[in-house]
Design a protein around this motif. Structure first.
Motif, PDB file in Angstrom:
ATOM      1  N   LYS A 221     -46.014  93.162 -41.354  1.00 32.88           N
ATOM      2  CA  LYS A 221     -45.731  91.889 -40.685  1.00 32.88           C
ATOM      3  C   LYS A 221     -44.248  91.751 -40.393  1.00 32.88           C
ATOM      4  N   GLN A 222     -43.413  92.178 -41.342  1.00 31.76           N
ATOM      5  CA  GLN A 222     -41.969  92.135 -41.118  1.00 31.76           C
ATOM      6  C   GLN A 222     -41.571  93.077 -39.993  1.00 31.76           C
ATOM      7  N   SER A 223     -42.250  94.224 -39.919  1.00 29.20           N
ATOM      8  CA  SER A 223     -41.959  95.177 -38.851  1.00 29.20           C
ATOM      9  C   SER A 223     -42.326  94.599 -37.486  1.00 29.20           C
ATOM     10  N   VAL A 224     -43.455  93.890 -37.418  1.00 30.41           N
ATOM     11  CA  VAL A 224     -43.859  93.257 -36.165  1.00 30.41           C
ATOM     12  C   VAL A 224     -42.823  92.226 -35.738  1.00 30.41           C
ATOM     13  N   GLU A 225     -42.347  91.429 -36.687  1.00 36.18           N
ATOM     14  CA  GLU A 225     -41.326  90.434 -36.366  1.00 36.18           C
ATOM     15  C   GLU A 225     -40.052  91.102 -35.862  1.00 36.18           C
ATOM     16  N   LEU A 226     -39.698  92.221 -36.468  1.00 34.14           N
ATOM     17  CA  LEU A 226     -38.504  92.965 -36.042  1.00 34.14           C
ATOM     18  C   LEU A 226     -38.683  93.487 -34.620  1.00 34.14           C
ATOM     19  N   VAL A 227     -39.862  94.037 -34.340  1.00 33.67           N
ATOM     20  CA  VAL A 227     -40.159  94.532 -32.988  1.00 33.67           C
ATOM     21  C   VAL A 227     -40.060  93.395 -31.979  1.00 33.67           C
TER      22      VAL A 227
END
Length: 435
Positions: A221-227
């Motif tokens: 989820k954090q990676s999606v937010e970063l993307v």
């Protein structure tokens, strides 16, 4: 489990207290435990039960069980029988997709007609695991691996932190009865195959699998937010919005190491499926086009141009005269002079008519638009409001505004401008409703 549930709501869903919640209850252990938990902490709840008529008498027995449960706890109940098999054939859908479409359409009708604030489902951690593995087998993108969201608009899933084992222990400890769905024992469906054959092996290999999975899900989820953050930054640098067109600078795009990923993030909302053709478009001859159902992506010299199909039929502005009580194009709006202010929602606002300058205008966003959002302090650019509200590119393009003398009165169906709202000193109150 009860204390953990209450702490979870206190920390992550405090807005549920004091609201009317519609619980979707099948009669299975998960949804029945959800009813008990909500009653224990005295939330205001109603129950919706769907009888899909797919398991003969068993479906009717489930319906009777849920009805008796609600009578026991004095809970309002809504019951609907669906001809699910016929609907699936008519719409050319699988039985599962047909049932999903039927139930959520009905749930939304209930909350609109009975003033419920949220739909609450009993999805739990094991459902998350199964959804993750299903999406993994189908080759989904990163978003598909983040599982089921805890909140999606008006749908709340407060049991996602609990495992099936925790729910069963709570039910047994509190002597809670529930119904077993016989179809859950069948391996006809992919979800059941994963539930019976794959997940037990993973739990056996790693006794702490559920904890590890939750940690992995949080990282994803954090990676999606970063993307999302990075693609938004690059969008501002490379993409220009021109009226109803979006213009992508090819020279700047190709400087990006992973330009295909950026194109996917920017264009996924527009219904495209021929992604290989899109990724090759920057190198194609000028004039090459890729189509979705509603949009055209065109290679035009040094740019990719995205535009709606049948653009010539689009009209930029619609005007409303002072004596008009109903306006049906492009939206169905009604205007009514009243002597009081009742409860408003996203689809109804009450404004001070003396502050309006007719004719009013209905239009899409323009460069530099700003307004004073109700419930907030001060002025905000419309573009910033869209970003804060997590509008997709398509939603930004499709959002209509109600405008008086080039000042936004209402982001229609979303947020009114504080300056125009009626108050106790208003002499002429105008109710505007989106039908």
């Amino acid at each position: 489990m009860l204390e953990k549930f209450k702490n979870h709501l206190d920390q992550n869903f405090p807005h549920l207290y004091g609201k009317k919640l519609l619980l979707t209850v099948s009669g299975g252990i998960d949804s029945v435990v959800l009813v008990h938990l909500c009653k224990k902490i005295q939330l205001e709840i109603g129950v919706a039960h769907c009888n899909f008529q797919l398991r003969d008498t068993e479906s009717d027995e489930d319906e009777l069980f849920v009805q008796e449960l609600c009578t026991q706890y004095n809970i309002p109940i809504f019951i609907q029988k669906f001809s699910t098999s016929d609907y699936a054939v008519q719409r050319k859908l699988s039985t599962q997709l047909a049932a999903r479409e039927l139930r959520y359409n009905w749930f939304n009708e209930i909350i609109e007609n009975n003033n419920y604030d949220y739909i609450v489902t009993a999805h739990h951690l094991d459902d998350q695991i199964e959804t993750f593995l299903i999406n993994l087998t189908r080759g989904t993108g990163l978003e598909g691996l983040t599982g089921i969201p805890e909140q999606n608009d008006k749908i709340i899933r407060p049991l996602l932190i609990f495992s099936r084992n925790e729910i069963e222990n709570f039910a047994n400890k509190n002597q809670i009865d529930w119904r077993e769905d016989s179809s859950n024992a069948s391996d006809k469906y992919l979800r059941n195959k994963i539930r019976h054959a794959v997940v037990p092996v993973l739990k056996q290999l790693n006794p702490s699998f559920l904890t590890s999975f939750q940690e992995t899900l949080n990282h994803l989820k954090q990676s999606v937010e970063l993307v999302e953050d990075v693609t938004a930054i690059m969008y501002e640098r490379i993409v220009t919005q021109l009226d109803h067109k979006i213009q992508i600078n090819i020279e700047e795009l190709l400087k990006l190491k992973n330009y295909k990923s950026y194109l996917y993030q920017w264009l996924k909302e527009y219904g495209f499926t021929a992604w290989d053709d899109i990724y090759n478009l920057p190198y194609a001859q000028s004039g090459k086009q890729v189509f979705s159902n509603s949009y055209i992506l065109l290679k035009d010299r040094n740019y990719l141009l995205l535009s709606p199909k049948e653009k010539e039929e689009l009209k930029e502005s619609f005007f409303i005269n002072e004596n008009l009580k109903n306006h049906k194009v492009p939206l169905n709006l009604s205007f009514c002079n009243i002597s009081y202010i009742s409860n408003s929602d996203n689809n109804i606002i009450f404004v001070d008519e003396d502050k309006l300058q007719f004719p009013l205008e209905i239009r899409k966003k323009k460069e530099g638009d700003s307004f004073y959002p109700s419930g907030m302090n001060g002025k905000k650019k419309l573009s910033k409001y869209f970003k804060d509200e997590k509008y997709s590119l398509l939603e930004k393009e499709e959002q209509w505004l109600l405008v008086s003398n080039n000042e936004i009165v209402w982001v229609i169906g979303k947020r009114a401008d504080q300056r125009f709202l009626a108050n106790e000193n208003t002499q002429n109150t105008l109710k505007i409703e989106l039908k």
